[in-house]
Design a protein around this motif. Structure first.
Motif, PDB file in Angstrom:
ATOM      1  N   VAL A  37       0.860  -1.181   0.000  1.00  0.00           N
ATOM      2  CA  VAL A  37       0.000   0.000   0.000  1.00  0.00           C
ATOM      3  C   VAL A  37       0.897   1.232   0.000  1.00  0.00           C
ATOM      4  O   VAL A  37       2.051   1.169   0.428  1.00  0.00           O
ATOM      5  N   GLN A  38       0.350   2.344  -0.452  1.00  0.00           N
ATOM      6  CA  GLN A  38       1.017   3.628  -0.329  1.00  0.00           C
ATOM      7  C   GLN A  38       0.015   4.597   0.284  1.00  0.00           C
ATOM      8  O   GLN A  38      -0.928   5.047  -0.383  1.00  0.00           O
ATOM      9  N   PHE A  39       0.204   4.865   1.571  1.00  0.00           N
ATOM     10  CA  PHE A  39      -0.688   5.746   2.306  1.00  0.00           C
ATOM     11  C   PHE A  39       0.058   7.005   2.721  1.00  0.00           C
ATOM     12  O   PHE A  39       1.284   7.006   2.864  1.00  0.00           O
ATOM     13  N   SER A  40      -0.704   8.060   2.944  1.00  0.00           N
ATOM     14  CA  SER A  40      -0.105   9.302   3.443  1.00  0.00           C
ATOM     15  C   SER A  40       0.422   9.122   4.857  1.00  0.00           C
ATOM     16  O   SER A  40       1.452   9.692   5.229  1.00  0.00           O
ATOM     17  N   ASN A  41      -0.258   8.311   5.645  1.00  0.00           N
ATOM     18  CA  ASN A  41       0.074   8.066   7.051  1.00  0.00           C
ATOM     19  C   ASN A  41      -0.622   6.784   7.471  1.00  0.00           C
ATOM     20  O   ASN A  41      -1.486   6.276   6.738  1.00  0.00           O
ATOM     21  N   HIS A  42      -0.260   6.250   8.638  1.00  0.00           N
ATOM     22  CA  HIS A  42      -0.941   5.028   9.083  1.00  0.00           C
ATOM     23  C   HIS A  42      -2.351   5.361   9.564  1.00  0.00           C
ATOM     24  O   HIS A  42      -2.633   6.490   9.992  1.00  0.00           O
ATOM     25  N   PRO A  43      -3.270   4.391   9.489  1.00  0.00           N
ATOM     26  CA  PRO A  43      -4.674   4.665   9.794  1.00  0.00           C
ATOM     27  C   PRO A  43      -4.963   5.016  11.245  1.00  0.00           C
ATOM     28  O   PRO A  43      -6.088   5.386  11.569  1.00  0.00           O
ATOM     29  N   GLY A  44      -3.961   4.918  12.120  1.00  0.00           N
ATOM     30  CA  GLY A  44      -4.176   5.258  13.520  1.00  0.00           C
ATOM     31  C   GLY A  44      -4.548   6.713  13.752  1.00  0.00           C
ATOM     32  O   GLY A  44      -5.032   7.075  14.831  1.00  0.00           O
ATOM     33  N   TYR A  45      -4.339   7.558  12.754  1.00  0.00           N
ATOM     34  CA  TYR A  45      -4.719   8.967  12.879  1.00  0.00           C
ATOM     35  C   TYR A  45      -6.204   9.188  12.641  1.00  0.00           C
ATOM     36  O   TYR A  45      -6.687  10.308  12.752  1.00  0.00           O
ATOM     37  N   GLY A  46      -6.921   8.130  12.270  1.00  0.00           N
ATOM     38  CA  GLY A  46      -8.353   8.264  12.039  1.00  0.00           C
ATOM     39  C   GLY A  46      -8.702   8.503  10.587  1.00  0.00           C
ATOM     40  O   GLY A  46      -9.878   8.473  10.218  1.00  0.00           O
ATOM     41  N   GLY A  47      -7.730   8.756   9.746  1.00  0.00           N
ATOM     42  CA  GLY A  47      -7.956   8.965   8.321  1.00  0.00           C
ATOM     43  C   GLY A  47      -6.635   8.981   7.590  1.00  0.00           C
ATOM     44  O   GLY A  47      -5.585   9.217   8.191  1.00  0.00           O
ATOM     45  N   PHE A  48      -6.682   8.714   6.302  1.00  0.00           N
ATOM     46  CA  PHE A  48      -5.465   8.726   5.490  1.00  0.00           C
ATOM     47  C   PHE A  48      -5.880   8.856   4.034  1.00  0.00           C
ATOM     48  O   PHE A  48      -7.046   8.692   3.668  1.00  0.00           O
ATOM     49  N   ARG A  49      -4.905   9.154   3.185  1.00  0.00           N
ATOM     50  CA  ARG A  49      -5.103   9.179   1.742  1.00  0.00           C
ATOM     51  C   ARG A  49      -4.146   8.164   1.116  1.00  0.00           C
ATOM     52  O   ARG A  49      -3.131   7.811   1.704  1.00  0.00           O
ATOM     53  N   GLY A  50      -4.479   7.747  -0.074  1.00  0.00           N
ATOM     54  CA  GLY A  50      -3.634   6.781  -0.753  1.00  0.00           C
ATOM     55  C   GLY A  50      -4.427   5.564  -1.158  1.00  0.00           C
ATOM     56  O   GLY A  50      -5.660   5.582  -1.193  1.00  0.00           O
ATOM     57  N   MET A  51      -3.722   4.481  -1.453  1.00  0.00           N
ATOM     58  CA  MET A  51      -4.409   3.302  -1.983  1.00  0.00           C
ATOM     59  C   MET A  51      -3.644   2.023  -1.679  1.00  0.00           C
ATOM     60  O   MET A  51      -2.426   2.049  -1.464  1.00  0.00           O
ATOM     61  N   ARG A  52      -4.391   0.926  -1.674  1.00  0.00           N
ATOM     62  CA  ARG A  52      -3.787  -0.395  -1.715  1.00  0.00           C
ATOM     63  C   ARG A  52      -3.377  -0.667  -3.155  1.00  0.00           C
ATOM     64  O   ARG A  52      -4.124  -0.363  -4.091  1.00  0.00           O
ATOM     65  N   LEU A  53      -2.229  -1.227  -3.346  1.00  0.00           N
ATOM     66  CA  LEU A  53      -1.767  -1.536  -4.688  1.00  0.00           C
ATOM     67  C   LEU A  53      -2.294  -2.906  -5.120  1.00  0.00           C
ATOM     68  O   LEU A  53      -2.276  -3.858  -4.331  1.00  0.00           O
ATOM     69  N   PRO A  54      -2.800  -3.018  -6.330  1.00  0.00           N
ATOM     70  CA  PRO A  54      -3.428  -4.279  -6.770  1.00  0.00           C
ATOM     71  C   PRO A  54      -2.450  -5.442  -6.760  1.00  0.00           C
ATOM     72  O   PRO A  54      -1.241  -5.276  -6.978  1.00  0.00           O
ATOM     73  N   ALA A  55      -2.981  -6.624  -6.541  1.00  0.00           N
ATOM     74  CA  ALA A  55      -2.146  -7.822  -6.517  1.00  0.00           C
ATOM     75  C   ALA A  55      -1.392  -7.991  -7.834  1.00  0.00           C
ATOM     76  O   ALA A  55      -0.227  -8.432  -7.843  1.00  0.00           O
ATOM     77  N   ALA A  56      -2.022  -7.625  -8.967  1.00  0.00           N
ATOM     78  CA  ALA A  56      -1.350  -7.747 -10.265  1.00  0.00           C
ATOM     79  C   ALA A  56      -0.121  -6.842 -10.343  1.00  0.00           C
ATOM     80  O   ALA A  56       0.893  -7.203 -10.946  1.00  0.00           O
ATOM     81  N   HIS A  57      -0.210  -5.671  -9.726  1.00  0.00           N
ATOM     82  CA  HIS A  57       0.948  -4.762  -9.696  1.00  0.00           C
ATOM     83  C   HIS A  57       2.087  -5.369  -8.884  1.00  0.00           C
ATOM     84  O   HIS A  57       3.254  -5.322  -9.292  1.00  0.00           O
ATOM     85  N   LEU A  58       1.757  -5.959  -7.742  1.00  0.00           N
ATOM     86  CA  LEU A  58       2.787  -6.553  -6.886  1.00  0.00           C
ATOM     87  C   LEU A  58       3.432  -7.753  -7.573  1.00  0.00           C
ATOM     88  O   LEU A  58       4.656  -7.937  -7.505  1.00  0.00           O
ATOM     89  N   THR A  59       2.616  -8.568  -8.242  1.00  0.00           N
ATOM     90  CA  THR A  59       3.160  -9.699  -8.983  1.00  0.00           C
ATOM     91  C   THR A  59       4.115  -9.221 -10.070  1.00  0.00           C
ATOM     92  O   THR A  59       5.195  -9.796 -10.278  1.00  0.00           O
ATOM     93  N   ALA A  60       3.726  -8.142 -10.758  1.00  0.00           N
ATOM     94  CA  ALA A  60       4.590  -7.589 -11.800  1.00  0.00           C
ATOM     95  C   ALA A  60       5.913  -7.090 -11.217  1.00  0.00           C
ATOM     96  O   ALA A  60       6.973  -7.239 -11.839  1.00  0.00           O
TER      97      ALA A  60
END
Length: 286
Positions: A37-60
């Motif tokens: 994943v690439q997040f702005s910060n960890h979710p412990g702050y109550g919110g974040f921006r960013g995304m989980r990277l798809p499994a196909a991207h990680l495989t690539a």
């Protein structure tokens, strides 16, 4: 040593790869991070921006490392936060490709699925995927107490129960699986306790509880990286455990005074590698 590290990343703070890279690099290892994943910060702050990277991207990404010959040089694989069950296949691919070239490469699986008191914070199918797909491939597994409960379907109340549960995750003559389990987050009396468990031995390290409110995120990621780095450097399990826990404690001591809920990883990096206060690994008869 050269390591592929497959786990989360944040721009602000220290969790996942953003926690593991510096300890491993300071111990002299070359690390190739693959971020789940690439997040702005960890979710412990109550919110974040960013995304989980798809499994196909990680495989690539893994296939790309193999294509340039990097996996043929790899000495270790570290996996942490995967987030969802589909991502597990990228970790399986990495383990298979590395072992096809380097059968002696070590794999540390940190089965990140949740903690107390927050509970499960991943895809509900992920714990079963860890059990069935990744643990049989791993040499080392590093669950916290909550994760140990989930993976073994047991309730752990003390060091003896934790050791017995950890041993149930280990491989044996008739099945594949880890040779070493490190259990973190054991709250016993006034201290925090970490166990290292093999089929024959149990070692315990206890450290004082520090007055955090709230607890910082990323401690398990740093500890797993420190343990893995020491083992890859040739340390025996008791000394690797001692140095890893003592190094994390040095980071926590510098972090407790911070006006933010992050680890003082950069400021404490020298003490993390050469901890001024050592906590011995004590052998237990369990």
């Amino acid at each position: 040593m050269k390591i592929v590290s497959l786990q989360s990343a944040v721009a602000y703070g220290h969790v996942g790869n953003s926690a593991a890279l510096l300890p491993l690099q300071r111990l002299g290892h070359e690390v190739w991070p693959v971020d789940t994943v690439q997040f702005s910060n960890h979710p412990g702050y109550g919110g974040f921006r960013g995304m989980r990277l798809p499994a196909a991207h990680l495989t690539a990404m893994i296939e790309g490392l193999a294509a340039v010959g990097a996996l043929a040089e790899c000495d270790g694989l570290l996996t942490g936060y995967l987030g969802e069950a589909g991502t597990v296949e990228a970790a399986v691919l990495a383990a298979d490709l590395i072992r096809s070239k380097r059968p002696d490469a070590l794999y540390l699986c940190d089965p990140v699925i949740g903690d107390a008191p927050h509970g499960l914070y991943v895809d509900p199918d992920l714990p079963e995927a860890f059990r069935n797909r990744l643990l049989p491939l791993a040499d080392i597994v590093t669950p916290n107490r909550f994760e140990l409960d989930w993976l073994t379907r047991r309730s752990v109340a003390d060091a003896a129960e934790a050791a017995a549960a950890a041993r149930s995750l280990l491989g044996g003559p008739d099945r594949r699986g880890p040779r070493l389990a490190m259990v973190t987050g054991l709250d016993i009396g006034r201290d925090m306790t970490v166990l290292a468990v093999t089929a024959e031995h149990v070692w315990q390290v206890r450290t004082p509880r520090l007055p955090f409110s709230p607890e910082p995120s990323g401690t398990g990621d740093v500890l797993a990286a420190l343990l893995f780095g020491r083992l890859l450097s040739g340390y025996a399990v008791p000394e690797a455990l001692d140095l890893a826990v003592s190094g994390l404690f040095a980071v926590l001591e510098q972090s407790v005074a911070l006006p933010r809920q992050e680890l003082a990883l950069v400021a404490a990096q020298d003490a993390m590698i050469a901890p001024p206060r050592r906590f011995a690994a004590v052998a237990l008869e369990l």
